[in-house]
Write a protein that holds these residues in place. Structure first.
Motif, short mmCIF file in Angstrom:
data_model
loop_
_atom_site.label_atom_id
_atom_site.label_comp_id
_atom_site.label_asym_id
_atom_site.label_seq_id
_atom_site.Cartn_x
_atom_site.Cartn_y
_atom_site.Cartn_z
N GLY A 52 0.82 -1.20 0.00
CA GLY A 52 0.00 0.00 0.00
C GLY A 52 0.85 1.24 0.00
O GLY A 52 2.06 1.20 -0.26
N VAL A 53 0.21 2.35 0.32
CA VAL A 53 0.87 3.65 0.25
C VAL A 53 0.55 4.44 1.52
O VAL A 53 -0.29 4.04 2.33
N SER A 54 1.27 5.54 1.65
CA SER A 54 1.02 6.42 2.79
C SER A 54 1.18 7.86 2.32
O SER A 54 2.05 8.15 1.49
N ASN A 55 0.36 8.72 2.83
CA ASN A 55 0.43 10.15 2.52
C ASN A 55 0.14 10.45 1.05
O ASN A 55 0.62 11.46 0.53
N PHE A 56 -0.62 9.57 0.39
CA PHE A 56 -0.98 9.83 -1.01
C PHE A 56 -2.24 10.70 -1.05
O PHE A 56 -3.24 10.38 -0.41
N GLN A 57 -2.15 11.76 -1.82
CA GLN A 57 -3.31 12.62 -2.07
C GLN A 57 -4.10 12.00 -3.23
O GLN A 57 -3.58 11.13 -3.94
N PRO A 58 -5.33 12.48 -3.47
CA PRO A 58 -6.14 11.88 -4.55
C PRO A 58 -5.41 11.84 -5.90
O PRO A 58 -5.46 10.81 -6.60
N ALA A 106 -3.65 -1.82 -0.84
CA ALA A 106 -4.60 -2.31 0.17
C ALA A 106 -4.99 -1.20 1.14
O ALA A 106 -6.09 -1.18 1.68
N VAL A 107 -4.05 -0.25 1.33
CA VAL A 107 -4.20 0.76 2.39
C VAL A 107 -3.59 2.08 1.92
O VAL A 107 -2.62 2.07 1.17
N ASN A 108 -4.17 3.20 2.33
CA ASN A 108 -3.47 4.49 2.28
C ASN A 108 -3.44 5.00 3.71
O ASN A 108 -4.48 5.28 4.30
N GLN A 109 -2.24 5.09 4.29
CA GLN A 109 -2.10 5.55 5.68
C GLN A 109 -1.85 7.06 5.66
O GLN A 109 -0.84 7.51 5.12
#
Ligand code: NDP
Length: 289
Positions: free
Chosen positions: A153-159, A174-177
């Motif tokens: 997954g990713v983290s701190n992704f904006q739209p 799976a996730v955006n944290q």
């Protein structure tokens, strides 16, 4: 005993709704805090290469669980706890973005943790101006296909970062944290995640402690005879989020997990909804490069 209920990620993997965050935990304290959290009933741990405490986290897990490959513990306290009972997240740091560097960074993290696989591997920040996150993610897809990580997954992704990622990605994250608390409720992102089948994971769920003194939160705490932290964490769960509060004492660690035996009403939820003010305790992802 695992206290947090779990939810399913988009590939069927189960994740604890409430885990333990390890940002700013000094390396020498990590093993002790992880042990404390395991004893309290946490099974999900959130670290990152950048936190510099993966080795301590691995020791803490291994000391209690005593499964092969992790730490040097005997597992005497909980002989029944196995690797499959745990959920461990780590993240690739900005300087290690790119295909080859990410593969290398992953193996370093796995060695530091003393694990034979990671449950969830995330891109820590998009660093969009560097433009490397699609390649970084391609490396993560390789690791996923090889079975070295159960979910990516990713983290701190904006739209817009998600849109760009999905143009090339073969595996939907799976996730955006992301930073998410009553003062930064991320409605647009949450709606996008819902549409794409991505779980929202809230970092700094307590606004690094600052939101605990909000008068509306304090009033709800008094009304429900709960602590401010419990009100906010209960709100996170009722919003549908996964969340990972960090705490440094046994009392707080236990307090933060004691949120599964009460409910906020629709009025409580709308009172908290009104607190959103776009307040960030951390960096704006558009400015991290
Ligand atoms: P949190 O919102 O979890 O707040 C932690 C602060 O709140 C600490 O100062 C802690 O104090 C205090 N606190 C915790 N529980 C209580 C309680 N029951 N009563 C009173 N005070 C309390 O902030 P974090 O920034 O740590 O976020 C949580 C986790 O999210 C991180 O540890 C990390 O794993 C992740 N994260 C991810 C980021 C990313 O870029 N992906 C960025 C930032 C965080 P004390 O420690 O003294 O007990």
């Amino acid at each position: 005993m695992r206290l947090s209920p779990r939810m399913t990620l988009n590939n069927g993997v189960l994740i604890d709704r409430l885990g333990f965050g390890l940002y700013k935990v000094p390396p020498e304290d990590a093993a002790g805090l992880v042990t404390m959290a395991l004893e309290a009933g946490y099974r999900h741990f959130d670290t990152a290469a950048m936190y510099g405490n993966e080795t301590g986290v691995g020791k803490g897990i291994g000391a209690l669980a005593g499964f092969a490959g992790a730490g040097s513990g005997s597992g005497e306290l909980w002989p029944a706890l196995s690797r499959e009972d745990l959920f461990v997240t780590t993240k690739v740091w900005n300087d290690d973005q790119g295909y080859d560097a990410t593969i290398r960074a992953f193996h370093t993290s796995m060695a530091n943790l003393g694990l034979e696989y990671i449950d969830l591997y995330l891109i820590h920040w998009p660093c969009a101006r560097r433009g490397l996150f699609p390649e970084t993610y391609r490396a993560m897809e390789t690791l996923y296909r090889e079975g070295k990580v159960r979910a990516i997954g990713v983290s701190n992704f904006q739209p817009d970062h998600l849109d760009r990622l999905l143009q090339a990605a073969e595996v939907v994250p799976a996730v955006n944290q992301v930073e998410l608390h009553p003062w930064l409720q991320q409605a647009e992102l949450r709606a996008k995640h819902e549409a794409l089948g991505i779980r929202t994971e809230a970092w700094s769920p307590l606004g690094r402690g600052q939101v605990l003194r909000d008068p509306v939160i304090l009033a709800l705490a008094a009304e429900h005879e709960r602590t401010p932290a419990q009100i906010i964490l209960r709100w996170q769960l009722q919003l549908g989020n996964i969340t990972i509060p960090k705490a440094s004492s046994s009392d707080r660690i236990r307090e933060n997990l004691a949120v599964f035996d009460f409910e906020l009403s629709a009025t409580d939820l709308s009172d908290i909804a009104a607190l959103d003010r776009g307040f960030r305790t951390g960096s704006n992802p558009d400015n991290v490069n």
